[in-house]
Write a protein that holds these residues in place. Structure first.
Motif, mmCIF file in Angstrom:
data_model
loop_
_atom_site.group_PDB
_atom_site.id
_atom_site.type_symbol
_atom_site.label_atom_id
_atom_site.label_comp_id
_atom_site.label_asym_id
_atom_site.label_seq_id
_atom_site.Cartn_x
_atom_site.Cartn_y
_atom_site.Cartn_z
ATOM 1 N N ALA B 27 0.836 -1.297 0.059
ATOM 2 C CA ALA B 27 -0.079 -0.223 -0.007
ATOM 3 C C ALA B 27 0.879 1.358 -0.014
ATOM 4 C CB ALA B 27 -0.851 0.141 1.267
ATOM 5 N N GLU B 31 1.200 4.031 -3.028
ATOM 6 C CA GLU B 31 0.943 5.501 -2.978
ATOM 7 C C GLU B 31 1.955 6.440 -2.983
ATOM 8 O OE1 GLU B 31 -1.704 6.853 -1.193
ATOM 9 O OE2 GLU B 31 -3.010 5.302 -0.031
ATOM 10 N N ARG B 36 -1.939 6.905 -5.808
ATOM 11 C CA ARG B 36 -3.153 6.297 -5.464
ATOM 12 C C ARG B 36 -3.041 4.980 -4.810
ATOM 13 N NH1 ARG B 36 -5.621 5.516 -11.458
ATOM 14 N NH2 ARG B 36 -3.437 5.055 -11.633
ATOM 15 N N PRO B 37 -4.287 4.510 -4.268
ATOM 16 C CA PRO B 37 -4.108 3.444 -3.345
ATOM 17 C C PRO B 37 -3.974 2.257 -4.234
ATOM 18 C CG PRO B 37 -6.548 4.204 -3.278
ATOM 19 C CD PRO B 37 -5.507 5.148 -3.869
ATOM 20 N N GLN B 104 -8.870 2.644 1.290
ATOM 21 C CA GLN B 104 -7.561 2.284 1.445
ATOM 22 C C GLN B 104 -7.294 0.662 1.788
ATOM 23 O OE1 GLN B 104 -8.184 4.805 4.739
ATOM 24 N NE2 GLN B 104 -6.245 5.935 4.215
ATOM 25 N N GLY B 106 -5.276 -1.587 1.179
ATOM 26 C CA GLY B 106 -4.263 -2.234 1.740
ATOM 27 C C GLY B 106 -4.451 -2.308 3.419
ATOM 28 N N GLU B 107 -4.606 -1.261 3.986
ATOM 29 C CA GLU B 107 -4.655 -1.108 5.341
ATOM 30 C C GLU B 107 -6.135 -1.900 5.704
ATOM 31 O OE1 GLU B 107 -4.156 1.347 3.428
ATOM 32 O OE2 GLU B 107 -2.687 2.555 4.162
#
Lengths: 493, 498
Positions: B27, B31, B36-37, B104, B106-107
């Motif tokens: 992620a 970024e 961008r995510p 987001q 990834g998170e």
């Protein structure tokens, strides 16, 4: 051909119909008919084999299923269940024939139809309480769908009411079975084992009404019958035939072959209450049928009355009474199927009304003589005239009542008289109106089609066959009643 | 302490944590490079691979407790439920979030893996403090997952969930400290030994045990501690709800079983009619009755399918507690079976709801109208899920309920009189009532017709998230011994009751 083919053909038929590609949806009814015929032939073959060699080892299929709870996949059939299997097969064939013109989503229709048939076969074949309950509950969702999607008058209400009564009654059955299982030591759900256990009288006196009521609701016992007329009227023809013809018999069968043998002392305690409710049901159902305007409601309430005879036969706790109850199950299965078939399919789909007054305008005895003839015979069978199955059944129940509680004969006779009255009234109003023949020409109605005629001929033929020569059926039924399951009941003082 | 043995034992958890860190790295890298995510498909693929790796590690991990303490145990029960949690987690990852729901990814998926790690650790410990820490790891991640979509409803849901969860954690911890006061040990087997030696619990320890059960009651959404559930089910992303409804609940039941049967079996008391004895069994019986009545009655009035599923979750907690009230191995085994099939059914129903919601914009019952014409397979799957929840054979939910009620009755029978008839009778009647609200949804899907019968297409992953639970429910309904027997055996071995 073992009785298992009934079960296999029904569920395989349901699956096949479901897997049909959309463009060959027309084949659904052919597959359903073929599956029903296979089931009926398998049942008939098993019945014949039983009659020819009564002493031959009974067929059974027994495998462990859920060992933690002592549940087995145990199917077996004695003469009593074989006769009910045959009834189911015959009603299934007639039901498919009477639904030959279903064009709205035929695949789903026949898949649900065959699932119900399979569930009914399964209940009659199960020798394990868990398995029996599984088959008993399988029919609930298909019943709802058949009525709610393909039904007529007030279908969503009727479907929901019927389903809630069904699930409520099965909650009671589940509780009763689990009580029996736990009180017997929690090792086995085998029905013969549960029936052999001697439960404490204190447990029996509260556990029996729970279990019995669960089954009796589905058998349409007064005052828990209100789902039956509404549901049967809302249902499409084939579903009415199935519901009144065989699904209600599941309740009666469960009451007779599960609840009573498991808790015989509880049965003795509650016997007269059951008899009383049964008699009220007989008279109430008949009187209500006398005042109905809708032909299907007449038949629906007549079912309540006829099912009362079954419960009364059981409540006598005599051999003749139980025999009569069984004969009445078979007879009513055939006759109710026939009446619903004629009223719902033959008449309604041509006239688009079931109102007894409006039907007069059609002069059905002239415009649809075949239907009028068939309905007359069906009415005779329903009234219990000699020569039809209903007579044999009611006679046997009458003997049973005379042996156990002679004072009940009076109300029963009253019920039989009112049955005659409402049957003749409905037949007269619907098919043979007194009109000035010159006043109006009868409307032209399409003649009977071959599926209708064959279904009618099949059911009338069976009813007459039982009425004229009931011996094979009685032999089959006695085979079941002589099993150890009923020793404790028939040995009662 | 042998660190390599410890690592091997913790390999499934390690795989999840490493994947989570990898996701965070991806992620950040994405970024930094593109502002961008990262693409959500890449992220979910990595997360799914991580979970698959954890499954493989679990399959090959040794059965014997390597560390020799109660901190980390790999008894059969823990192994089976780690597999269950991983399966449910994998299904949650397969369920794609709605467009723009998760900014987001990834998170989000890293947190999901952390939650799974916490849940895995929770089922594999006999140590109360470790249990608390692991449970908090899972809970904190779930609070965040619940509020991830940055809408007002999600924020409300997350806050409610967090506040109720925080209070319940406080109860849980305070209860544990009181129990520690009763005997200075934190491992369950030692507590059981002390309990047997002391011949009953002192009053303060009883208060501690009540608090622990209350704390777990929050997690399980037992009434009257269920107030967070409807808002979370309605407001949070479907993926998070799936995880909370299925995996987290399964783990809650395992913890309850472990705690009560392994640690405090001697303080069970009895909820049998005519033979009431104080003890946790009696409280569970009351909690169960309240949950069943509350959940089912409130579910009758719902028009949002997600809220309906939340109240059904409350009701189902009640059924589960019926089985635990009987405090026997077979009923507890049946409860473990039921919580798995319940999780599958609820997850599946949520997955279908998510698909409908994406198309119609909301989860009201009317949105389901004509589903059978729009997507026959999804409608059929919905029928399987809801019929299983209602307890209609031949689906697994029916077998689960039957096994729970049957075993509970059998294990509460003394001298031929079943003692739990009052509770099982209530459960059976409530379960019958529940068919009404499930049928209301099915009526829309099968009986009513849609305004526009446009086909409802699903991406492959979403289709899998619907199909896998449906197939498993049918399979386990026809062959329940496949799961029920191993679970009961595992429980017996774990408790040492063989």
């Amino acid at each position: 051909m073992t009785p298992a083919w009934t079960l296999i053909s029904a569920f395989a038929g349901a699956l096949l119909v479901l897997l049909l590609p959309a463009r060959s949806a027309g084949w659904a009814r052919v597959i359903a008919l073929a599956a029903s015929i296979v089931g009926a032939v398998a049942a008939a073959a098993a019945c014949l084999a039983k009659l020819q060699q009564p002493a031959a080892a009974a067929w059974s299929f027994d495998r462990p299923w859920l060992p933690e709870l002592g549940i087995r996949f145990h199917l077996a059939a004695n003469g009593l269940s074989l006769s009910l299997l045959l009834l189911t097969g015959l009603v299934a064939i007639a039901g498919v024939l009477f639904s030959w013109n279903v064009t709205q989503r035929p695949r789903a229709f026949f898949a649900f139809f065959m699932t119900i048939i399979g569930g009914v076969y399964g209940v009659f074949l199960s020798r394990d309480a868990f398995l029996l309950f599984v088959f008993y509950e399988i029919v609930i969702v298909p019943k709802y769908m058949l009525i709610a999607i393909w039904g007529s008058t007030n279908r969503e209400y009727g479907a929901m009411k019927l389903t809630l009564y069904s699930i409520g009654s099965s909650a009671l059955i589940l509780l009763g079975l689990v009580v029996a299982y736990a009180a017997a030591g929690g090792t086995s759900f085998d029905l013969d084992y549960l029936a052999s256990v001697k439960y404490a009288p204190s447990v029996q006196s509260w556990a029996f009404p729970i279990l019995f009521l669960g089954f009796a609701v589905l058998a349409g016992m007064w005052p828990f019958h209100t789902w039956a007329p509404t549901g049967h009227v809302a249902a499409p023809t084939a579903a009415s035939m199935l519901l009144a013809g065989v699904v209600m018999k599941l309740g009666a069968y469960g009451a007779l072959c599960v609840a009573m043998p498991i808790f015989p002392l509880g049965f003795v305690e509650w016997r007269l209450v059951i008899a009383g409710l049964a008699v009220v049901g007989i008279i109430y159902g008949a009187l209500t049928a006398l005042t109905q305007k809708d032909l299907k409601f007449v038949i629906g309430y007549s079912s309540v009355s006829h099912m009362g005879f079954i419960l009364l036969g059981m409540a006598t706790a005599t051999h003749w009474g139980l025999r009569g109850a069984m004969l009445q199950m078979i007879s009513h299965g055939i006759v109710a199927g026939l009446l619903f078939g004629i009223a719902g399919r033959v008449v309604y789909e041509r006239t688009h009304t079931r109102d007894l007054t409006e039907l007069q305008a059609f002069d059905l005895w002239r415009s649809l003589p075949g239907a009028a003839f068939a309905f007359t015979l069906a009415t005779a069978a329903s009234m219990g005239l000699p020569g039809f199955s209903g007579f044999v059944a009611e006679l046997a129940i009458g003997i049973g009542v005379w042996q156990s509680d002679p004072w009940l004969i009076g109300p029963v006779a009253l019920g039989i008289i009112v049955t005659g009255a409402f049957s003749l009234r409905a037949m007269h109003r619907a098919f043979f109106p007194v009109r000035n023949a010159a006043a109006a020409a009868a409307a032209l109605l399409p003649p009977l089609t071959w599926p209708e005629m064959s279904a009618i001929a099949l059911l009338i033929g069976v009813s007459v066959a039982i009425g004229v020569y009931p011996m094979p059926w009685v032999t089959l039924i006695d085979d079941g009643l002589n099993s150890p399951l009923f020793h404790s009941i028939l040995a009662l003082p | 302490m042998n660190y390599s043995a410890l690592f091997i034992q913790l390999l499934p958890e390690a795989a999840l944590v490493i994947t989570a860190l990898l996701l965070l790295g991806v992620a950040v890298a994405a970024e930094a490079r593109t502002h961008r995510p990262p693409a959500i498909d890449v992220i979910t693929a990595i997360a799914a691979l991580g979970i698959a790796a954890a499954c493989a590690a679990l399959y090959f991990s040794p059965l014997a407790p390597a560390s020799g303490t109660s901190l980390l145990v790999t008894d059969p029960l823990a192994r089976l439920f780690k597999a269950v949690v991983l399966l449910l987690g994998l299904l949650a990852v397969l369920l794609p979030p709605a467009r723009d729901e998760i900014a987001q990814p990834g998170e989000f998926y890293a947190l999901l893996l952390f939650a799974l790690t916490g849940l895995l650790l929770t089922v594999g410990t006999n140590h109360l403090l470790f249990l608390f820490v692991a449970l908090e790891l899972a809970s904190l991640s779930l609070y965040l997952l619940a509020g991830f979509s940055r809408t007002a409803t999600a924020a409300e849901a997350s806050l409610k969930y967090f506040l109720f969860g925080g209070v319940s954690a406080a109860f849980f911890l305070f209860g544990l400290s009181l129990l520690y006061g009763f005997c200075p040990t934190l491992t369950l087997p030692a507590m059981a030994a002390a309990l047997t030696a002391a011949d009953g619990l002192p009053p303060l320890a009883v208060v501690g045990l009540v608090m622990v059960v209350v704390g777990l009651g929050f997690k399980l959404a037992a009434a009257p501690f269920h107030f967070w559930a409807p808002d979370v089910y309605q407001g949070s992303p479907a993926t998070s709800v799936g995880l909370i409804a299925a995996a987290s609940k399964a783990v809650g039941v395992v913890v309850l079983v472990r705690l009560l049967l392994m640690g405090f079996a001697a303080a069970a008391g009895s909820a049998a009619w005519g033979d009431l004895q104080p003890g946790w069994s009696l409280w569970l019986g009351v909690l169960s009755a309240v949950s069943m009545v509350f959940g089912n009655v409130l579910a009758l009035a719902q028009t949002s399918v997600r809220r309906l599923l939340a109240y059904s979750a409350v009701a189902n907690t009640g059924y589960l507690l019926v089985a635990l009230t009987a405090h026997g191995a077979h009923s507890a085994g049946a409860a473990l079976f039921y919580v798995v099939v319940y999780g599958l059914a609820t997850f599946g129903a949520l997955a279908v709801t998510a698909a409908v919601e994406r198309d119609c914009g909301d989860d009201s019952m009317g949105s389901f109208a004509g589903l059978v014409q729009r997507s026959p397979l999804q409608a059929l799957a919905l029928l399987v899920f809801l019929a299983s929840l209602a307890g209609i054979p031949p689906l697994a939910g029916f077998v689960g309920k039957f096994a729970m009620f049957g075993a509970a009755m059998a294990e509460s029978t003394t001298q031929g009189v079943p003692g739990l008839t009052w509770l099982v009778g209530l459960a059976v009647i409530m379960s019958a009532i529940s068919l009404y609200y499930y049928l209301m949804v099915l009526k829309q899907a099968f009986v009513r017709s849609a305004a526009d019968a446009l086909p409802l297409q699903l991406p492959l992953a979403h289709g899998m998230a619907v199909a896998v639970p449906a197939v498993l429910l049918i399979l386990l309904g026809l062959f329940p011994a496949l799961l029920l027997s191993p679970l009961t055996q595992a429980l017996l071995v774990t408790l040492g009751w063989v």
